[in-house]
Design an enzyme around this catalytic site. Structure first.
Site, PDB file in Angstrom:
ATOM      1  N   CYS A   1       0.818  -1.223   0.000  1.00 21.08           N
ATOM      2  CA  CYS A   1       0.000   0.000   0.000  1.00 21.08           C
ATOM      3  C   CYS A   1       0.846   1.266   0.000  1.00 21.08           C
ATOM      4  CB  CYS A   1      -0.975  -0.004   1.182  1.00 21.08           C
ATOM      5  SG  CYS A   1      -0.205   0.103   2.807  1.00 21.08           S
TER       6      CYS A   1
ATOM      7  N   CYS B   1      -1.386   3.771   1.291  1.00 18.40           N
ATOM      8  CA  CYS B   1      -0.957   4.292   2.594  1.00 18.40           C
ATOM      9  C   CYS B   1       0.410   4.953   2.450  1.00 18.40           C
ATOM     10  CB  CYS B   1      -0.891   3.159   3.624  1.00 18.40           C
ATOM     11  SG  CYS B   1       0.400   1.944   3.257  1.00 18.40           S
TER      12      CYS B   1
END
Ligand code: NAD
Length: 248
Positions: A82, A163
């Site tokens: 991510c 992320c």
């Protein structure tokens, strides 16, 4: 004759389904799951291909919904890290090259992005076949065609599950490097999670002057979309392709 033409398989304004669509999906799936990312070896390519086909076969090619792709998405959810994601708008080849050099990933490095990259597909109500003559163009025929909805669902999920630092490569030779109507503008930027940092790179084409900058109005608009979502923003502009890729 005109009426026949418009009511037939030739009535849409976009390219028809890619010839051998099913075989290409199958080949790419085996290539990806067995060679490119052997950690995804347990994926069932037959099942994935079936789920892809049944999302749109026999259906009205202008009535795609996100729901149509749910089963496919569930079977092939991205496993790429991510915190290594690269987004792009009008800079696909450059972004892919950058990602490769830095060990980062674009949507086309996920299984579904890899399967569908550069392909076209649509069906026809009441027919078990793909329409290889024409498919709806998203601007001239309908936005809710199966190809557009596919990329929108995939892009949304890729962005919302990102992320850490997410990068975006934008074309600094354009008057508006950030376009609110693009998939990056409509779907990806507005779905980044709070606390993510978006690092934008404005790269101009070789031989073209930079036309937009981090302080221009298009990037200011991007900043405001992000600040509403508590996404941090870093921007670098005036980069040539070689500077950006780190070759001088
Ligand atoms: P862009 O304007 O460069 O568009 C990318 C491609 O998608 C172009 O071929 C464009 O013609 C087409 N496209 C754009 N909007 C579309 C729509 N609504 N329906 C059908 N095709 C459409 O850049 P963008 O719109 O910002 O999209 C790029 C971002 O979205 C990337 O970050 C990527 O993750 C994702 N994406 C990838 C693809 C792909 O073909 N691999 C396609 C769409 C979106």
């Amino acid at each position: 004759i005109y009426k026949w033409y418009r009511s037939g398989l030739n009535r849409w304004h976009g390219p028809g389904s890619t010839p051998d669509f099913q075989d290409i999906i199958e080949d790419r799936c085996y290539n990806y799951t067995q060679r490119i990312r052997p950690d995804s070896r347990s994926r069932n390519c037959q099942e994935i291909k079936q789920a892809f086909m049944s999302a749109f076969i026999s259906k009205d090619p202008c009535k795609a919904t996100k729901e149509d792709y749910r089963r496919l998405i569930d079977l092939a959810d991205p496993t790429v890290p991510c915190n290594k994601r690269v987004l792009w708008s009008k800079t696909k080849e450059l972004a892919r090259e950058y990602a490769k050099l830095r060990g980062l990933v674009t949507l086309e490095d996920t299984l579904l992005g890899f399967l569908a990259d550069r392909l076209h597909w649509c069906g026809e109500p009441g027919s078990p076949d793909l329409n290889t003559w024409s498919c709806p163009d998203w601007e001239k025929d309908c936005r809710t065609n199966y190809r557009s909805v596919f990329w929108e669902v995939l892009s949304e999920r890729f962005a919302e599950s990102a992320c850490g630092t997410v990068q975006v490569v934008l074309d600094g030779s354009l008057e508006n490097a950030f376009n609110e109507m693009s998939i990056f503008g409509r779907v990806e930027a507005p779905n980044l999670k709070p606390m993510v940092t978006l690092q934008a790179w404005l790269v101009h084409d070789p031989g073209k002057p930079p036309r937009d900058s981090c302080s221009g109005s298009s990037i200011t608009k991007l900043k405001s979309i992000l600040s509403e979502r508590n996404v941090r923003f870093i921007c670098r502009d005036n980069l040539s392709r070689d500077e950006f890729l780190g070759r001088f």
